[in-house]
Design a protein around this motif. Structure first.
Motif, short mmCIF file in Angstrom:
data_model
loop_
_atom_site.label_atom_id
_atom_site.label_comp_id
_atom_site.label_asym_id
_atom_site.label_seq_id
_atom_site.Cartn_x
_atom_site.Cartn_y
_atom_site.Cartn_z
N VAL A 147 0.84 -1.19 0.00
CA VAL A 147 0.00 0.00 0.00
C VAL A 147 0.88 1.24 0.00
O VAL A 147 1.89 1.31 0.73
CB VAL A 147 -0.93 0.01 1.24
N GLN A 148 0.53 2.20 -0.80
CA GLN A 148 1.25 3.47 -0.82
C GLN A 148 0.76 4.29 0.37
O GLN A 148 -0.30 4.90 0.35
CB GLN A 148 0.94 4.22 -2.13
N VAL A 149 1.52 4.30 1.46
CA VAL A 149 1.06 4.95 2.69
C VAL A 149 1.34 6.44 2.69
O VAL A 149 0.81 7.17 3.53
CB VAL A 149 1.71 4.28 3.93
N THR A 150 2.17 6.93 1.77
CA THR A 150 2.46 8.37 1.69
C THR A 150 2.20 8.86 0.28
O THR A 150 2.22 8.07 -0.69
CB THR A 150 3.92 8.67 2.07
N GLN A 151 1.98 10.15 0.17
CA GLN A 151 1.81 10.77 -1.14
C GLN A 151 2.43 12.17 -1.12
O GLN A 151 2.58 12.79 -0.07
CB GLN A 151 0.34 10.84 -1.51
N MET A 152 2.77 12.66 -2.27
CA MET A 152 3.48 13.93 -2.39
C MET A 152 2.48 15.08 -2.35
O MET A 152 1.45 15.05 -3.05
CB MET A 152 4.28 13.96 -3.70
N LYS A 153 2.78 16.09 -1.55
CA LYS A 153 1.97 17.30 -1.52
C LYS A 153 2.48 18.27 -2.58
O LYS A 153 3.50 18.06 -3.22
CB LYS A 153 2.03 17.93 -0.13
N SER A 154 1.77 19.38 -2.73
CA SER A 154 2.14 20.35 -3.78
C SER A 154 3.47 21.02 -3.49
O SER A 154 4.17 21.46 -4.42
CB SER A 154 1.04 21.42 -3.91
N ASP A 155 3.84 21.13 -2.19
CA ASP A 155 5.12 21.77 -1.87
C ASP A 155 6.28 20.80 -1.88
O ASP A 155 7.40 21.15 -1.50
CB ASP A 155 5.02 22.45 -0.50
N GLY A 156 6.03 19.57 -2.27
CA GLY A 156 7.10 18.59 -2.36
C GLY A 156 7.27 17.74 -1.13
O GLY A 156 8.02 16.75 -1.15
N SER A 157 6.60 18.10 -0.04
CA SER A 157 6.70 17.28 1.17
C SER A 157 5.72 16.11 1.09
O SER A 157 4.85 16.05 0.22
CB SER A 157 6.38 18.14 2.40
N LEU A 158 5.86 15.16 2.01
CA LEU A 158 5.04 13.95 2.02
C LEU A 158 3.98 14.04 3.09
O LEU A 158 4.16 14.70 4.13
CB LEU A 158 5.93 12.73 2.26
N GLU A 159 2.86 13.40 2.81
CA GLU A 159 1.78 13.30 3.78
C GLU A 159 1.17 11.91 3.70
O GLU A 159 1.48 11.12 2.80
CB GLU A 159 0.71 14.35 3.50
N GLU A 160 0.25 11.61 4.62
CA GLU A 160 -0.43 10.32 4.65
C GLU A 160 -1.32 10.17 3.41
O GLU A 160 -2.06 11.09 3.04
CB GLU A 160 -1.26 10.21 5.92
N SER A 161 -1.24 9.02 2.78
CA SER A 161 -2.00 8.79 1.55
C SER A 161 -3.46 8.47 1.85
O SER A 161 -3.83 8.18 3.00
CB SER A 161 -1.38 7.65 0.75
N GLY A 162 -4.28 8.49 0.79
CA GLY A 162 -5.68 8.16 0.95
C GLY A 162 -5.88 6.71 1.36
O GLY A 162 -6.78 6.38 2.14
N ARG A 185 -7.93 5.50 4.72
CA ARG A 185 -9.08 4.59 4.69
C ARG A 185 -8.81 3.36 5.55
O ARG A 185 -9.72 2.82 6.19
CB ARG A 185 -9.38 4.19 3.24
N LEU A 186 -7.57 2.90 5.57
CA LEU A 186 -7.23 1.75 6.40
C LEU A 186 -7.35 2.11 7.89
O LEU A 186 -7.85 1.33 8.70
CB LEU A 186 -5.80 1.29 6.08
N ARG A 187 -6.91 3.32 8.25
CA ARG A 187 -7.03 3.78 9.63
C ARG A 187 -8.51 3.85 10.04
O ARG A 187 -8.89 3.46 11.15
CB ARG A 187 -6.37 5.15 9.78
N LYS A 188 -9.33 4.37 9.12
CA LYS A 188 -10.75 4.51 9.43
C LYS A 188 -11.40 3.14 9.68
O LYS A 188 -12.22 2.98 10.59
CB LYS A 188 -11.46 5.23 8.26
N GLU A 239 -10.49 1.82 13.12
CA GLU A 239 -11.22 2.51 14.18
C GLU A 239 -12.69 2.09 14.22
O GLU A 239 -13.28 1.94 15.29
CB GLU A 239 -11.10 4.02 13.97
N GLU A 240 -13.31 1.89 13.02
CA GLU A 240 -14.71 1.49 12.98
C GLU A 240 -14.91 0.08 13.53
O GLU A 240 -15.99 -0.26 14.02
CB GLU A 240 -15.22 1.55 11.53
N MET A 241 -13.89 -0.74 13.46
CA MET A 241 -14.00 -2.10 13.97
C MET A 241 -14.34 -2.11 15.46
O MET A 241 -15.03 -3.00 15.96
CB MET A 241 -12.69 -2.85 13.72
N ALA A 259 0.34 0.20 14.93
CA ALA A 259 1.20 -0.47 13.93
C ALA A 259 1.15 0.27 12.60
O ALA A 259 2.18 0.41 11.91
CB ALA A 259 0.75 -1.92 13.76
N LEU A 260 -0.04 0.76 12.23
CA LEU A 260 -0.17 1.54 11.00
C LEU A 260 0.62 2.84 11.11
O LEU A 260 1.32 3.23 10.16
CB LEU A 260 -1.65 1.84 10.74
N ASP A 261 0.54 3.53 12.26
CA ASP A 261 1.30 4.77 12.44
C ASP A 261 2.80 4.50 12.37
O ASP A 261 3.57 5.32 11.81
CB ASP A 261 0.95 5.39 13.80
#
Length: 859
Positions: free
Chosen positions: A767-782, A786-789, A792-794, A840-842
């Protein structure tokens, strides 16, 4: 100059020179419905003809009585169209010119519609004509003297007249073909041995000449086909049945050939015209059957089968055996005559099944070198399903023979024979499925039980199945799935009771079904396109089912397109997006999927299936994609339903299987989960899994099934990254079912937590857990969000409200020990499990960010 030869409509008026007919106003296709009776002269010359004049009345003109205007003419020479029944097509002349009947002047004539034969009519000869040919006249006279008993009993004059028929010219022979054949048939049926043999040989000679000298390119000459169709129209019970005499004479000649006697070249002609004689035998039997029961049959009842006399049936059986011997010998030499004769014998048996007792037909030998074609024809009979057994206690004899021979053919070295055997089964199953007579459940069950022994034979000889190529396997698997689909539970359980090894093999076939009907969308990755990475980088796309369509399916698609539109050449762009027929309203309107595939295949666009697919219109590609997915889903759902039945039977310990591991269940479920499935499948999957864990939870959660449990958990977590909320909702409930099972048998989630943590770490590598933001830095991917959600719903108490939507009872998560009403489910412990998995996901996300920063610093 016209003759007054047309009969008037009113009986009191005299004969007329012409007759008028008309069409309805506004019709696009002119169609005349009147019948005109004409008295013909006894002798016809090439100048005798019928002249048709076509008039047009312009109703748009503002006149009280607009005059008809001649628009064309058509001439029909009578001497060349004098047959009992004939369909004639004629061109239409603009104007009548001198000598318009002569062949030499036709090139200079002006025709309507570019000379196409657009005017069609049907002629039926109702008068009796006196022959002009002397040999035919002599034969008629001697035949009359013989039948009226006015000639010497030895019949030498008639014998000489019969032998002279071989010298009659073709035109006269065709003109009097029907009465000549009628008389010869009568002599064959009841003329004494000498006259019977002479009449039979003369008939063979005439048939051969008609077939050769008036051939229109068809395998069966139209004059002979017309004769067979109308020879036994019984007017006033005057026609006699001829099958006893015909089968006796023919059988005698065949036995002489079989014994090594010289019978001359006439025997090859007999074999070439065997279809004609065999159809005469069948029609003659049908005539006798109709006469016997016509007046005694109650309204609405079927005609009982004809009971053949023992002597006559023995003659037919001997004749049939001799003909089969010819098929045997000539097949070894690869002669086309053997194939035609084989098909002819098959159609003969096919027809006999409708006239005589089927058990008598079964006594005829039907097993020989060309049995595939033979059985294909026989089993296409409309009453195939209702055929009896050889013994009163047996079921359908033909189906047992078919299954045995099909299975033997599947083990054949000849690939064409194997493909044909598999196709016969598919066509028969399809025919039964859509037959309006067999739509009740009990009828479908009966048909499925007829074919069920085929599955047993495959299980006994699995190497035969594994030796088939992918195309043949799919054909056989389609038949297997259709049989199982209509079987009752009792029959399936009985099949699973024989041995553990045999039960495993049964489920091996189901695994083959999943494999050979797998479908992956174009460009699918593991996460169905949700990943931000290129799907091509994940893995190569799996081959499409349609890319591996069997030739039989391609042949069906081509054949189903009845209105063939064959292009003169491939379009410049190489695609078949546009209709090329000028008859169609819009040139940009795409074909139906079936027509498009047939057109592309017949045009041989591209050398690969990929090129064929790309040649389709985008809309047709989308339809093909949907068809492939629906097919794969239907197979998966069918297999899932069988597994559900098996788990219920296993819970009662009434079958033979490995109860320690339940590998039959686990292998199928892992096979289904490891493949891309649509929402329809997931909706059906969750209730089945819930039932299986409710019945066999202790076995499935044991250490022996750790691999299976890990697979289940992996794929449920994988569903969490889907964008489809309905799929994700079922993933949540699925994980809760695993938690419930852990509470039920281990009283805690400790072991399950360890397994889910390990499984989650494996999933994060895909799974691609990170994605590139517009400023070139990385953030959590979609995907990670969704996996985190989902995790938590479980642990959310409100998730219980989703149980009904997923097809589960509201008590699905309750855990109560046997004999107790206390619920052992603990939301506190489930929340702790959820928190550990989120941590574990974090950790995985932080690791990905650190690695990215490390590489950026080094750069």
């Amino acid at each position: 100059m016209g003759f007054q030869a047309v009969h008037p409509r009113d009986q009191d008026t005299t004969m007329q020179k012409c007759a008028h007919t008309q069409i309805s106003v506004g019709t696009r296709m002119s169609c005349y419905h009147d019948e005109v009776k004409i008295s013909l002269p006894a002798l016809l010359t090439p100048q005798h003809h019928l002249l048709f004049t076509f008039f047009h009345v312009d109703l748009q003109m503002k006149l009280e009585a607009p005059k008809p205007v001649v628009v064309g003419y058509a001439a029909l020479p009578l001497s060349t169209h004098i047959q009992l029944l004939s369909d004639v097509s004629l061109p239409i002349l603009r104007e009548l010119v001198p000598h318009y009947l002569q062949e030499s002047g036709k090139e200079r004539m002006d025709y309507l519609e570019e000379g196409k034969t657009v005017f069609r009519l049907r002629l039926r000869l109702c008068s009796s004509l006196f022959p002009v040919n002397e040999r035919i006249w002599d034969f008629f006279v001697e035949y009359d003297r013989h039948t009226l008993h006015t000639s010497p009993p030895w019949g030498s004059e008639l014998l000489e007249a019969i032998n002279s028929l071989k010298n009659v010219e073709s035109t006269a022979l065709l003109q009097f073909l029907q009465p000549i054949l009628n008389m010869l048939l009568h002599l064959i049926g009841d003329g004494g041995e000498t006259l019977q043999v002479a009449a039979f040989r003369a008939m063979v000679n005439i048939l051969t000449r008609v077939q050769q000298e008036s051939s229109d390119g068809a395998e069966r000459n139209r004059f002979l086909v017309n004769y067979v169709d109308f020879a036994f129209d019984d007017f006033g019970h005057r026609q006699t049945h001829v099958y006893p005499g015909l089968s006796t004479v023919w059988g005698s000649l065949a036995r002489s050939k079989a014994k090594g006697y010289r019978v001359g070249p006439v025997y090859d002609d007999v074999l070439a015209m065997a279809w004609f004689f065999l159809e005469l035998i069948v029609k003659s039997m049908g005539l006798e059957q109709s006469r016997l029961f016509y007046h005694n049959l109650p309204l609405g009842e079927d005609v009982p089968p004809l009971q053949l006399k023992e002597g006559v049936f023995r003659c037919i059986m001997q004749l049939f055996d001799c003909l089969l011997t010819e098929v045997h010998e000539r097949c070894k030499k690869g002669l086309n005559l053997a194939k035609r004769l084989n098909s002819t014998l098959a159609f003969f048996c096919y027809d006999l099944l409708s006239i005589i007792e089927p058990c008598q037909v079964f006594e005829l030998s039907v097993l020989h070198d060309c049995k595939s074609t033979f059985l294909q024809i026989i089993c296409d009979h409309d009453l195939f399903v209702e055929m009896p057994g050889r013994d009163p206690s047996d079921r359908n004899y033909l189906s047992s023979v078919l299954i045995q021979e099909i299975f033997l053919t599947l083990d054949h070295d000849d690939l064409s024979q194997r493909a044909k055997a598999a196709r016969i089964l598919v066509v028969l199953i399809c025919k039964h499925e859509f037959d309006a007579r067999y739509q009740k459940n009990e009828d479908r069950l009966y048909i499925a039980q007829l074919y069920f022994p085929l599955i047993g034979q495959i299980l006994d000889e699995m190497p035969v199945f594994y030796n088939l190529n992918a195309i043949e396997k799919r054909e056989v698997l389609v038949v297997i799935l259709q049989i199982i689909r209509n079987l009752d539970d009792a029959t399936l359980i009985k099949a699973w009771q024989q041995s553990i090894a045999r039960t495993r093999l049964f489920f091996k076939l189901l695994e083959e079904c999943i494999t050979h009907f797998e479908h992956n969308r174009t460009g699918d990755s593991l996460l169905l396109g949700s990943s931000s990475r290129s799907p091509d980088a994940e893995r190569p796309a799996s081959p499409k089912y349609s890319d591996r369509l069997s030739p039989s399916v391609n042949a069906y698609l081509s054949e189903a397109s009845r209105h063939e539109i064959r292009p003169q050449g491939t379009p410049e762009n190489g695609y078949m997006w546009n209709r090329i027929s000028p008859q169609l309203s819009s040139p940009n309107q795409p074909y139906s999927l079936r027509e498009a595939l047939a057109q592309a295949q017949s045009s041989r666009i591209g050398s690969t299936a990929r090129a064929l697919r790309e040649s389709l219109h985008p809309m047709q590609r989308q339809k093909l994609e949907l068809w492939e997915e629906n097919l794969s889903t239907a197979v998966s759902l069918e297999v899932l339903g069988i597994v559900d039945k098996f788990s219920v039977a296993a819970a009662s310990r009434s079958i033979s299987t490995d109860y320690a591991k339940l590998d039959c269940i686990t292998s199928i479920l892992m096979g289904l989960l490891s493949r891309s499935q649509p929402l329809t499948f997931w909706k059906a999957f969750l209730p089945v899994v819930y039932n299986i864990f409710s019945l066999h939870g202790a076995t499935l959660i044991a250490r022996e099934n750790d691999r299976f449990l890990k697979q289940i958990a992996f794929h449920l977590l994988r569903l969490a990254v889907f964008r489809n909320d309905s799929v994700r909702k079922r993933a949540v409930v699925g994980l809760q079912i695993l938690v419930r099972n852990s509470f039920n048998y281990f009283k805690s989630t400790t072991r399950l937590r360890v397994m889910l943590t390990i499984t989650l770490s494996e999933l994060l590598s895909d799974v691609q857990v990170t994605q590139m933001k517009s400023d070139g830095s990385l953030e959590e991917s979609g995907e990670a969000r969704r996996l985190r959600k989902l995790l938590e719903e479980m642990a959310d108490v409100r998730s219980k409200d989703q149980l009904n939507d997923c097809g589960l009872p509201v008590t699905a998560l309750e855990v109560a020990a046997e004999g107790s009403t206390d619920n052992n489910w603990s939301w506190v412990e489930v929340k702790h499990l959820s928190k550990c998995l989120v941590q574990a996901l974090d950790a995985g996300l932080e690791h990905a960010l650190l690695v990215s920063k490390f590489f950026s610093i080094n750069i």
